[in-house]
Design an enzyme around this catalytic site. Sequence first.
Site, mmCIF file in Angstrom:
data_model
loop_
_atom_site.group_PDB
_atom_site.id
_atom_site.type_symbol
_atom_site.label_atom_id
_atom_site.label_comp_id
_atom_site.label_asym_id
_atom_site.label_seq_id
_atom_site.Cartn_x
_atom_site.Cartn_y
_atom_site.Cartn_z
ATOM 1 C CB CYS A 50 1.144 -13.850 -2.989
ATOM 2 S SG CYS A 50 1.213 -14.054 -4.773
ATOM 3 C CB CYS A 57 0.258 -11.312 -6.502
ATOM 4 S SG CYS A 57 1.418 -11.214 -5.155
ATOM 5 C CE LYS A 109 -1.784 -7.163 -8.909
ATOM 6 N NZ LYS A 109 -0.708 -6.718 -8.067
ATOM 7 C CE1 TYR A 124 5.483 -2.766 -7.136
ATOM 8 C CE2 TYR A 124 6.201 -1.529 -5.209
ATOM 9 C CZ TYR A 124 6.494 -2.297 -6.324
ATOM 10 O OH TYR A 124 7.789 -2.594 -6.618
ATOM 11 C CD GLU A 184 -0.436 -3.432 -8.627
ATOM 12 O OE1 GLU A 184 -0.996 -4.058 -7.702
ATOM 13 O OE2 GLU A 184 0.651 -3.802 -9.142
ATOM 14 C CG HIS A 236 8.490 -5.827 -37.821
ATOM 15 N ND1 HIS A 236 8.397 -4.627 -37.158
ATOM 16 C CD2 HIS A 236 7.782 -5.696 -38.970
ATOM 17 C CE1 HIS A 236 7.658 -3.795 -37.876
ATOM 18 N NE2 HIS A 236 7.274 -4.419 -38.975
ATOM 19 C CD GLU A 269 9.643 -4.249 -34.117
ATOM 20 O OE1 GLU A 269 10.540 -4.478 -34.940
ATOM 21 O OE2 GLU A 269 8.440 -4.168 -34.430
HETATM 22 P P1 NDP Z 1 4.047 1.249 -1.182
HETATM 23 O O1 NDP Z 1 5.219 1.177 -0.314
HETATM 24 O O2 NDP Z 1 4.158 0.869 -2.606
HETATM 25 O O3 NDP Z 1 3.465 2.733 -1.152
HETATM 26 C C1 NDP Z 1 3.084 3.315 0.046
HETATM 27 C C2 NDP Z 1 2.504 4.675 -0.242
HETATM 28 O O4 NDP Z 1 1.913 5.167 0.946
HETATM 29 C C3 NDP Z 1 3.548 5.695 -0.664
HETATM 30 O O5 NDP Z 1 2.967 6.567 -1.593
HETATM 31 C C4 NDP Z 1 3.860 6.407 0.643
HETATM 32 O O6 NDP Z 1 4.238 7.731 0.460
HETATM 33 C C5 NDP Z 1 2.505 6.382 1.329
HETATM 34 N N1 NDP Z 1 2.616 6.381 2.787
HETATM 35 C C6 NDP Z 1 3.458 5.690 3.568
HETATM 36 N N2 NDP Z 1 3.237 5.936 4.865
HETATM 37 C C7 NDP Z 1 2.229 6.811 4.911
HETATM 38 C C8 NDP Z 1 1.549 7.479 5.969
HETATM 39 N N3 NDP Z 1 1.872 7.276 7.234
HETATM 40 N N4 NDP Z 1 0.551 8.333 5.634
HETATM 41 C C9 NDP Z 1 0.210 8.539 4.347
HETATM 42 N N5 NDP Z 1 0.811 7.946 3.309
HETATM 43 C C10 NDP Z 1 1.808 7.097 3.593
HETATM 44 O O7 NDP Z 1 2.924 0.425 -0.413
HETATM 45 P P2 NDP Z 1 1.562 -0.289 -0.864
HETATM 46 O O8 NDP Z 1 0.696 -0.251 0.332
HETATM 47 O O9 NDP Z 1 1.064 0.265 -2.143
HETATM 48 O O10 NDP Z 1 2.024 -1.781 -1.114
HETATM 49 C C11 NDP Z 1 2.687 -2.488 -0.067
HETATM 50 C C12 NDP Z 1 3.783 -3.362 -0.619
HETATM 51 O O11 NDP Z 1 3.211 -4.490 -1.237
HETATM 52 C C13 NDP Z 1 4.622 -2.707 -1.695
HETATM 53 O O12 NDP Z 1 5.706 -2.016 -1.154
HETATM 54 C C14 NDP Z 1 5.069 -3.860 -2.537
HETATM 55 O O13 NDP Z 1 6.264 -4.344 -2.023
HETATM 56 C C15 NDP Z 1 3.971 -4.875 -2.349
HETATM 57 N N6 NDP Z 1 3.112 -4.899 -3.551
HETATM 58 C C16 NDP Z 1 3.663 -5.274 -4.731
HETATM 59 C C17 NDP Z 1 2.904 -5.306 -5.873
HETATM 60 C C18 NDP Z 1 3.532 -5.707 -7.154
HETATM 61 O O14 NDP Z 1 4.595 -6.303 -7.129
HETATM 62 N N7 NDP Z 1 2.946 -5.395 -8.312
HETATM 63 C C19 NDP Z 1 1.482 -4.954 -5.864
HETATM 64 C C20 NDP Z 1 1.003 -4.548 -4.573
HETATM 65 C C21 NDP Z 1 1.810 -4.530 -3.466
HETATM 66 P P3 NDP Z 1 5.765 8.173 0.308
HETATM 67 O O15 NDP Z 1 6.160 7.895 -1.091
HETATM 68 O O16 NDP Z 1 5.726 9.601 0.664
HETATM 69 O O17 NDP Z 1 6.528 7.347 1.309
#
Ligand code: NDP
Length: 448
Positions: A43, A48, A51, A178, A182, A437, A442
């Site tokens: 983080c 976080c 970022k 995510y 982002e 307001h 709101e």
């Molecule tokens: P996410 O779980 O958000 O998204 C992963 C993405 O990768 C999905 O679109 C998924 O597709 C795809 N994916 C998964 N496996 C494969 C694969 N083998 N080949 C190709 N695509 C794949 O993960 P992130 O990496 O974006 O972030 C990791 C974690 O970090 C998040 O889950 C979150 O918990 C945390 N995070 C939180 C943030 C916040 O709170 N604002 C910001 C950044 C990270 P599909 O949908 O098909 O599974």
Amino acid sequence: MSDFDYDLFVIGAGSGGVRASRIAASHGARVAVAEEYRVGGTCVIRGCVPKKLLVYGAHFAEDIHDARKFGWDVPECKFNWPVLRDNVLAEVDRLEGLYGQTLDNHKVTVLRTRATVVGPQKVRLADGTELTAGRILIATGGWPHVPEFPGSEHALTSNEVFHLETLPKRIIIAGGGYIANEFAGIFNEFGSKVTIVNRGDTILRGYDEQIRDRLLQISMTKGIDFKFNAPFQSIEKNDDGSLTVKLEGCEPMQADAVLVAAGRVPNSRGIGLEEVGVELDKDGAIKVDERNQSSVPSIFAVGDVTNRIQLTPVAIREGQAFSDTFFGGKPTVVDYANVPSAVFSHPPIGAVGMTEAEARNKLGSIRVYTSDFRAMKNVLAGRNERALYKMIVNAATDQVVGLHMIGPDAPEILQAAAIAVKAGLTKADFDATVALHPSMAEELVLLK
Ligand code: NDP
């Protein structure tokens, strides 16, 4: 005094590990924490915090543009990536120092080395020193998952992206979650040509469908390209340093950088856990009960390594609950219901509780209220970007069971509104609150 070197030995000084260490110490425990990289964890060091600073930096692109409509004579502005990068990294250094200080102030011994588990109550440091502890807490977090395909070694992950030498003119981002959304917003605002490539056909699985659709639509309007159902085949590095990316069903694409954001896997391998009998699930997450206890009674785990909800505030709660329970005489169980979350995309998303689809499945009869509006500031700026707020209500009880928002400052507004959802307040309670307001928030008390 026990016969152990420490009452608690923590592996990993990230959000969960630091909280558990300092709370256990404040309850009087003798605590050591081992960290092989930097104190603060994902983080603070490469997640976080840096970022969010980049998100702020990126948003100036729109603010500077819109400022002209608000009467400001803004000269041509240029963005300087190394300046922002270095300032962000300096802030990360400062925060790392503060985290270290907090541990020192609580008399926690910080061992800047790798530690592995060699017994139910014994760890070994990289130099071979063995130490014993009444309890061991694993808080080693997660690691970016990079799918295997030829040339995947040319891809960046969120570990490296904060350190880029230069801003890529063209960046391909793999994943639709995510990090992908982002960083797509960040690079797009900085002027890079961004393409999100997804293996499936949805972004941000788990978020409300209408909200996801709105982000997709706004992102495309801002110039971000999307490719769906397009798994990676290969990345080849060209002589000039650029990359040729081949995707299933698409023409080859050229890019200057590829960022893989395909989820994060628990950091549980190679630290001796399986050897001492700690059970892992199929994804490598440490299996724990509601008290964060693993299959070995003296070994516990909190945070992303348990893969419950991969969010910093959740890891912090788990670390706090663990230490209050076992060192403070205050048994505490983390409540995972109605955990708010946000995506710091452009514009950002905030959400708490059930999506419309989940609520229909679980509750049957629901009422859905939406407000689809253009923020006042966007209207004057001539920015055709609409916010969407959505409230899901249990028709039988009038209770608000979900709030989903996309628009300026949505996470800031949602955090306060999440208190109402967590408290089980009703739509009538929202209606009874007088609007503030003029504000965007709101809309939440004016939904009809
Ligand atoms: P996410 O779980 O958000 O998204 C992963 C993405 O990768 C999905 O679109 C998924 O597709 C795809 N994916 C998964 N496996 C494969 C694969 N083998 N080949 C190709 N695509 C794949 O993960 P992130 O990496 O974006 O972030 C990791 C974690 O970090 C998040 O889950 C979150 O918990 C945390 N995070 C939180 C943030 C916040 O709170 N604002 C910001 C950044 C990270 P599909 O949908 O098909 O599974």
